[in-house]
Design a protein around this motif. Structure first.
Motif, PDB file in Angstrom:
ATOM      1  N   SER A   1       1.043  -1.009   0.240  1.00  3.81           N
ATOM      2  CA  SER A   1       0.251   0.254   0.370  1.00  3.81           C
ATOM      3  C   SER A   1       0.849   1.043   0.008  1.00  3.81           C
ATOM      4  O   SER A   1       0.004   2.512  -0.180  1.00  3.81           O
TER       5      SER A   1
ATOM      6  N   MET B   1      -6.790   1.596  -4.286  1.00  3.14           N
ATOM      7  CA  MET B   1      -6.538   1.315  -2.743  1.00  3.14           C
ATOM      8  C   MET B   1      -7.544   0.703  -2.304  1.00  3.14           C
ATOM      9  O   MET B   1      -7.694  -0.353  -1.571  1.00  3.14           O
TER      10      MET B   1
ATOM     11  N   PHE C   1      -6.432  -1.485   0.750  1.00  2.00           N
ATOM     12  CA  PHE C   1      -5.890  -0.933   1.080  1.00  2.00           C
ATOM     13  C   PHE C   1      -5.908   0.037   2.477  1.00  2.00           C
ATOM     14  O   PHE C   1      -6.029   1.136   2.341  1.00  2.00           O
TER      15      PHE C   1
END
Length: 527
Positions: A441, A467, A472
């Motif tokens: 991440s 993401m 993440f």
């Protein structure tokens, strides 16, 4: 019990009397009688000082078998010690001897465990102890066990703690070994808990936990422990000062460092080189370059580590030309540099924009001193070109370097590209970085910052959604605040500080009084 040894050994026994010089074995008149003390002493002396082959060892072993003295503790321990620890021995043979002993003593057990550890086989050392009788362990077994457990997983550490708790007598050495094991495994909370349970602490106890705090970047805890050590009346030694000065340097705790320096001047007539080096490192990191150079000049003897400390300290404060001057002086005094030395020189060149000098010293590494450049050395060249506004040359180095899959250099370059406003290069590097580590991440955030700086909000939103899809989450940031010479650590969302409620209340009052606006659009929000 040992008849299986005799067919191979017995024909060799006549040669026992005529071992080659210079240290022949003593003549043995009768192999079927227990050696007398004088003869036994000579045989053991030969085994300890002159035996240089397993062939000789097997002859001695055969002698003790047929004489019926193999189970004598002194004899068995000497045989196993040679086989397990001598460079001429055979560890497998030591295990063979061990398995045929009636009642091996703790010394023999410890010898086998030590040999396992020397061979980087810590799990085998622990399994060996588990399979052996607990009566075969003593207070010297435990430090060896902890040394092995420190390199293994939590299960083995729990086993070591179980053995520790079952010990009938636990001295300070045992406590120190257990604390050291926790420190090496990174479990500082367990190390601290056991530290305060230790009934009698010595300087080793304090230094073990103190160095553990410093090595694990818990510098505030380290300085706090140093203060408690002084308050308890323990006299610090060189290890204490090195660890404390390192903590003070990282926290920029100038008063702490200067007080330690004053203590050293008052009570130590001559400081060891490594303590002086720690002082030089402290003053360099805290802005006292003049004091650092003065201390360096006053040292009667300087090793390579000391030279490296001063070069790195000058380089870190943008004194590249001075760092190069110290490097030249070091060469004139006949000190051979290492890769750390060149890292300091190249850092100084990068911070001071010395392109020609940086390239010359980079080439000198391999051509003159046969030192292979590492990732950090290439990074210094990249940093140098970026600082002087030449990203094209920096990019060429990245493409040509033999470390192309080092994702960390790509991530660092993105930040520099953003600082110097080269959005296209930053975007390329950001995408390359994600390709290298798509499931990390932290590798997405630099590219998001690039898009935010360039106000490319559509691409920024795409990265944010990506993401979220991959679930993440950005790890919380933290900060250190030095208040009255005590470092306090705060993390985002931290509610464990004893005064946290008062702190939040004060922040709310200040926010209302200042009429704070929402955060700017150029900042990346935590996900």
């Amino acid at each position: 019990m040992y008849r299986h040894f005799l067919p191979s050994f017995f024909p060799k026994i006549p040669n026992f009397y005529t071992l080659p010089n210079p240290n022949p074995l003593p003549k043995i008149p009768n192999l079927c009688t227990l050696p007398n003390p004088s003869l036994l002493s000579k045989i053991l002396a030969f085994l300890d000082n002159s035996c240089s082959s397993m062939s000789d060892l097997k002859k001695i072993h055969a002698l003790f078998i047929v004489s019926g003295s193999i189970n004598e503790t002194l004899i068995a321990s000497r045989l196993i010690r040679f086989c397990a620890l001598s460079p001429f021995g055979s560890f497998d043979y030591s295990l063979l001897i061990y398995t045929h002993l009636n009642s091996p003593n703790p010394f023999i057990c410890n010898t086998i465990i030590k040999s396992y550890i020397n061979q980087s086989r810590p799990s085998d050392a622990i399994l060996f102890l588990c399979r052996s009788s607990r009566a075969a362990a003593n207070e010297y077994t435990f430090p060896l066990l902890l040394n092995a457990a420190a390199h293994l997983n939590r299960i083995h550490q729990d086993l070591a703690r179980q053995v520790f708790d079952e010990m009938s007598q636990r001295d300070t050495v045992s406590y120190n070994s257990m604390i050291d094991g926790y420190v090496k495994s990174g479990d500082l909370d367990a190390a601290s808990g056991l530290f305060w349970e230790t009934p009698v602490r010595n300087s080793v106890t304090w230094n073990t936990l103190l160095s553990g705090y410093v090595q694990n970047c818990r510098f505030g805890k380290g300085l706090g422990l140093f203060r408690q050590m002084m308050e308890c009346g323990f006299k610090p030694d060189d290890s204490t000062f090195v660890s404390s000065l390192s903590a003070a340097a990282h926290l920029k705790a100038v008063l702490y460092g200067k007080s330690i320096h004053g203590f050293l001047v008052k009570y130590w007539v001559c400081m060891p080189a490594h303590v002086s080096t720690a002082l030089i490192d402290f003053y360099c990191k805290c802005g006292g370059l003049r004091v650092a150079v003065t201390l360096f000049g006053q040292m009667p003897q300087r090793d390579l580590i000391c030279w490296n400390a001063l070069i790195a300290g000058l380089a870190g404060k943008d004194k590249g030309k001075a760092a190069i001057g110290v490097f030249s002086l070091m060469l004139n005094e006949g000190i051979k540099p290492d890769d750390i030395t060149f890292l300091g020189v190249l850092t100084g060149c990068a911070h001071s924009g010395l392109v020609d000098e940086g390239l010359r010293h980079f080439e000198m590494m391999s051509s003159v001193f046969n030192i292979k450049p590492r990732f950090a050395h290439y990074w210094c060249l990249v940093d140098l070109y970026m600082r002087v506004g030449n990203p094209d040359e920096a990019f060429k180095i990245i493409m040509d370097m033999p470390l192309g899959d080092q994702s960390s250099i790509w991530g660092a370059l993105i930040g520099i590209a953003r600082v110097y406003g080269d959005i296209d290069v930053g975007e390329y590097l950001g995408k390359r970085l994600i390709e290298l580590e798509p499931y990390n991440s932290n590798r997405y955030l630099p590219l998001m910052n690039i898009y935010a700086a360039a106000q490319k909000w559509d691409k920024y939103k795409e990265m944010r959604e990506l993401m979220k899809e991959r679930r993440f989450k950005k790890p919380p940031d933290c900060t250190l605040i030095d208040l009255n010479n005590v470092a306090h650590e705060f993390s985002i969302g931290d509610r464990l500080q004893p005064e946290i409620e008062k702190i939040y209340s004060a922040l709310e009052v200040w926010a209302k009084n200042l009429n704070l606006q929402p955060r700017g659009t150029d900042e990346v929000l935590s996900i």
